[in-house]
Design a protein around this motif. Structure first.
Motif, PDB file in Angstrom:
ATOM      1  N   ALA A   1      -5.994   5.471   2.969  1.00 12.24           N
ATOM      2  CA  ALA A   1      -6.787   4.275   2.678  1.00 12.24           C
ATOM      3  C   ALA A   1      -8.266   4.513   2.944  1.00 12.24           C
ATOM      4  O   ALA A   1      -9.107   3.745   2.496  1.00 12.24           O
TER       5      ALA A   1
ATOM      6  N   ARG B   1       2.182  -5.012  -9.122  1.00 12.94           N
ATOM      7  CA  ARG B   1       1.824  -4.565  -7.780  1.00 12.94           C
ATOM      8  C   ARG B   1       0.316  -4.381  -7.685  1.00 12.94           C
ATOM      9  O   ARG B   1      -0.293  -3.781  -8.570  1.00 12.94           O
ATOM     10  N   VAL B   2      -0.261  -4.899  -6.605  1.00 13.02           N
ATOM     11  CA  VAL B   2      -1.661  -4.605  -6.330  1.00 13.02           C
ATOM     12  C   VAL B   2      -1.734  -3.853  -5.010  1.00 13.02           C
ATOM     13  O   VAL B   2      -0.903  -4.036  -4.124  1.00 13.02           O
ATOM     14  N   GLU B   3      -2.734  -2.976  -4.911  1.00 10.74           N
ATOM     15  CA  GLU B   3      -2.881  -2.174  -3.696  1.00 10.74           C
ATOM     16  C   GLU B   3      -4.328  -2.159  -3.274  1.00 10.74           C
ATOM     17  O   GLU B   3      -5.215  -1.880  -4.089  1.00 10.74           O
ATOM     18  N   ALA B   4      -4.576  -2.514  -2.049  1.00  8.66           N
ATOM     19  CA  ALA B   4      -5.927  -2.476  -1.501  1.00  8.66           C
ATOM     20  C   ALA B   4      -5.825  -2.228  -0.001  1.00  8.66           C
ATOM     21  O   ALA B   4      -6.376  -2.978   0.800  1.00  8.66           O
ATOM     22  N   ALA B   5      -5.066  -1.191   0.370  1.00  3.53           N
ATOM     23  CA  ALA B   5      -4.871  -0.836   1.780  1.00  3.53           C
ATOM     24  C   ALA B   5      -4.398  -2.068   2.555  1.00  3.53           C
ATOM     25  O   ALA B   5      -3.487  -2.760   2.101  1.00  3.53           O
TER      26      ALA B   5
ATOM     27  N   SER C   1     -16.276  -5.848  -2.131  1.00  6.51           N
ATOM     28  CA  SER C   1     -16.062  -4.446  -1.793  1.00  6.51           C
ATOM     29  C   SER C   1     -17.231  -3.920  -0.966  1.00  6.51           C
ATOM     30  O   SER C   1     -18.273  -4.551  -0.845  1.00  6.51           O
TER      31      SER C   1
ATOM     32  N   LEU D   1      -4.680  -9.565  -1.602  1.00  8.50           N
ATOM     33  CA  LEU D   1      -5.064  -9.462  -3.021  1.00  8.50           C
ATOM     34  C   LEU D   1      -3.924  -9.883  -3.950  1.00  8.50           C
ATOM     35  O   LEU D   1      -4.185 -10.373  -5.048  1.00  8.50           O
TER      36      LEU D   1
ATOM     37  N   MET E   1       0.808  -1.206   0.000  1.00  7.36           N
ATOM     38  CA  MET E   1       0.000   0.000   0.000  1.00  7.36           C
ATOM     39  C   MET E   1       0.842   1.257   0.000  1.00  7.36           C
ATOM     40  O   MET E   1       0.570   2.210  -0.718  1.00  7.36           O
TER      41      MET E   1
END
Lengths: 301, 301
Positions: free
Chosen positions: B132, B82-86, B245, B92, B52
Motif C-alpha cells: 500500500a 471491487r474497489v481498492e484503496a489500501a 489524494s 471507498l 485491499m
C-alpha cells in the motif's frame, strides 16, 4: 441523471515494455488523453483506475493513489479510486467514471486502465492471472485460465459443431487488424494453419488462440454531454452502459457455452441506449482466447 | 443528485478467524445487513466491495465477482465492483455505492468491506501491507508501514512536544471502548504503562500503538432517501462525503505531520453537509497507529 461524453483519449503502445514502469505508462496515456481534451490538471475532478494485477505482478496495491501521484494530481488532491474486476477492470473504471459524472458529483473525470505483466516469469504470471478465477474451487486443483476456456470451447464444439478452424479465424482476423495499428503488440499476419500448428496450451486452445502477457495503459477523459462541445469538436456520447455478474466458478454456471454476465450486461446497455444489436456497426469485445470472442459476439445478440 | 440513506447494517466479529474464509465472512455481514433492511436479494441493484489484500493474502482477486457469487447474487446477475484503496478500501466502497444511488443508476445498493489477513505469517503480512506504500521508493528500501508512521510520530513529537504517553492514551481509550463491543478483536483494558512496556516496533511506536492483523467484514444497505422510510424506521442519511489524494511516498509530502488528503476530504464532506467540525458529536477515524488517530482528528478540524 446527466448524459456523459468522452472528450479525450490516450493509449500507449502495448507489448513487453521492460524499459518503462507501471507509473510511466499510465502517465503516458494520461498525458495523451489530457492533451487530446485540451484540459489542464486543475480541471480534473476525479480519477478512476482499472488495474487487476499490481499486487501480484509488481507487489504494489493502492494503485489509485499511485496514479494520482505520478500524474501530478495528488498535489491538487484529486480523488483517485482503483477498481478491480479481473479482465474487466478497465471497463469498470470507465463505468465508475460515468457514474461519477452522471451523479453530478464530478464534471471532468479521467478513467484509465493499466497493467504491467511482463516483469515476472510465465509461471508466476499464470498463477497471478489464476487469482481471477475461483482460487478455492478451481485454481488450487490446477485449473488455469486457458484450461477453463478450453472447457468452454470443448462444449461449444460438441454442442454446435464449432471447429478449431473457426476459432482460429478470430486470431487470423485480429492479427490482420493489428498490422494496421502502430501500438499493437505484434505486427504479423497469421494463417489458420499457423494457429493450428502453434503449440497446444490446453486442448483445443493453441498458443495463437491465447492473448499474450502484455504491458500497456489507456485513458479517456469524460465530461457531462452538455459541456463536451467546449472541449472537443466530436465528443463521443456514451449512450448505454451495462454491468452484470455470474458465478465465479465455472462449475456453478447455468451453461458453459454462454456467459450470462455478458448477456445481462449487454441487455442493460442496449436498453439504456434504446437500440438493438443489429444497429451496431463496430463491436470490440474481450478476446482473451479465440473462443471468448465467439462467445461474446453470440451473447451480445 | 439524489440524497442517499443507510437502511441496514451488518458486521462480523473481528479477530483471528481461522475457522472461516473470506467468502464466509462477507456472506455473514451481508446477510445481517440484508436482514436488518428487511429486503430480499431480488431487490438489490448493485454491490460494491472494498478489499485491499485478497490478491496477496489469499491469492484471490476478482473479489467483486466472488462476493456476488457467495452472496447468491450472481444468479440474479447483480453487478458487483471491487474497489481498492489500501486502508480506505471499505470507505471507498461506500462512496462508490453513494455515487451509484445518487446518480439514479441504482436504487438499493450494498457497500461492503472484507479482509482476510491472518492465514499468512507476520512477515508475509507485513510485506503484503507494504504494497500500500510506494513500493519503488519506500518499501524496496526497507520501510514498513510502522516505520513510515514512526517518522510522522517523531516529527510530531519534535515539532509540537507530543509525548508517547499522549499517543498511548489513544490505545487506552480505544481498548476501553472495545471492552463494551462484543465483536471487537480484543477485550482487555490497557494502561499507558502497558503501552510503554510493550515491545518497540518502530521507535516511538510500540506493539500496542499498532493495529493488529485481523479478519472481518462489514456491510451496509443504501437506498435513495425518499425510499428509505419504506425499509427502516430510523434510516441514516448520508449528508456529506469527501475523498482526496496525496502523494503516495512520504518524502514527496508537503508536511509529515498533516495528512493533506484527510484535510481536503474532510473539507469536501463538511461543505457538502453544510456543517462545521464543532457540530460533530462522534467521530470514528482511522487508527492503524495511535499517531494516525491524532493526525486524523487534527486534520479534520
Amino acid at each position: 441523471m446527466r448524459s456523459v461524453s468522452i472528450i479525450g483519449v490516450g493509449c500507449t503502445k502495448f507489448g513487453e515494455r521492460w524499459d518503462v514502469s507501471l507509473r510511466d505508462m499510465i502517465a503516458e496515456a494520461g498525458v495523451m488523453a489530457i492533451g487530446d481534451a485540451e484540459i489542464t490538471g486543475e480541471q480534473i475532478d476525479a480519477l478512476f483506475v482499472g488495474n487487476m494485477s499490481g499486487g501480484r505482478f509488481i507487489e504494489q496495491e493502492h494503485i489509485g493513489a499511485l496514479i494520482a501521484d505520478c500524474a501530478g494530481l495528488s498535489r491538487l488532491h484529486v480523488p483517485s479510486t482503483r477498481v478491480e474486476a479481473a479482465c474487466a477492470s478497465g471497463g469498470l473504471a470507465l463505468r465508475q467514471a460515468v457514474l461519477a459524472v452522471a451523479s453530478g458529483y464530478n464534471d471532468i473525470v479521467i478513467a484509465a486502465g493499466v497493467e504491467k505483466m511482463t516483469d515476472v516469469s510465465s509461471g508466476t504470471a499464470a498463477d497471478a492471472l489464476a487469482a481471477a478465477a475461483d482460487r478455492e474451487w478451481e485454481c488450487f486443483f490446477g485449473a488455469t485460465f486457458p484450461a477453463l476456456y478450453a472447457m468452454m470451447a470443448k462444449l461449444h464444439m460438441r454442442r454446435y459443431g464449432t471447429t478449431h478452424d473457426q476459432m482460429a479465424q478470430v486470431a487470423v482476423k485480429n492479427h490482420h487488424h493489428a498490422c494496421f495499428n502502430p501500438i499493437a503488440q505484434y505486427h504479423m499476419e497469421v494463417s489458420i494453419e499457423d494457429v493450428n500448428r502453434s503449440p497446444l496450451v490446453a486442448d483445443p486452445l493453441h498458443v495463437l488462440d491465447c492473448s499474450p502477457i502484455s504491458d500497456g495503459a489507456a485513458a479517456v477523459v469524460l465530461a457531462p454531454t452538455e459541456m463536451a462541445r467546449r472541449f472537443a469538436d466530436t465528443p463521443i456520447k456514451i449512450i448505454g452502459s451495462g454491468q452484470a455478474s455470474d458465478t465465479l466458478a465455472l462449475h456453478d454456471r447455468r451453461d458453459l457455452t454462454t456467459l450470462d454476465a455478458t448477456v445481462h450486461a449487454g441487455r442493460a446497455a442496449f436498453a439504456q441506449a434504446g437500440i438493438e444489436p443489429r444497429q451496431v456497426d463496430v463491436a470490440e469485445v474481450h478476446d482473451c482466447f479465440t473462443i471468448a470472442e465467439i462467445l461474446a459476439i453470440e451473447d451480445l445478440g
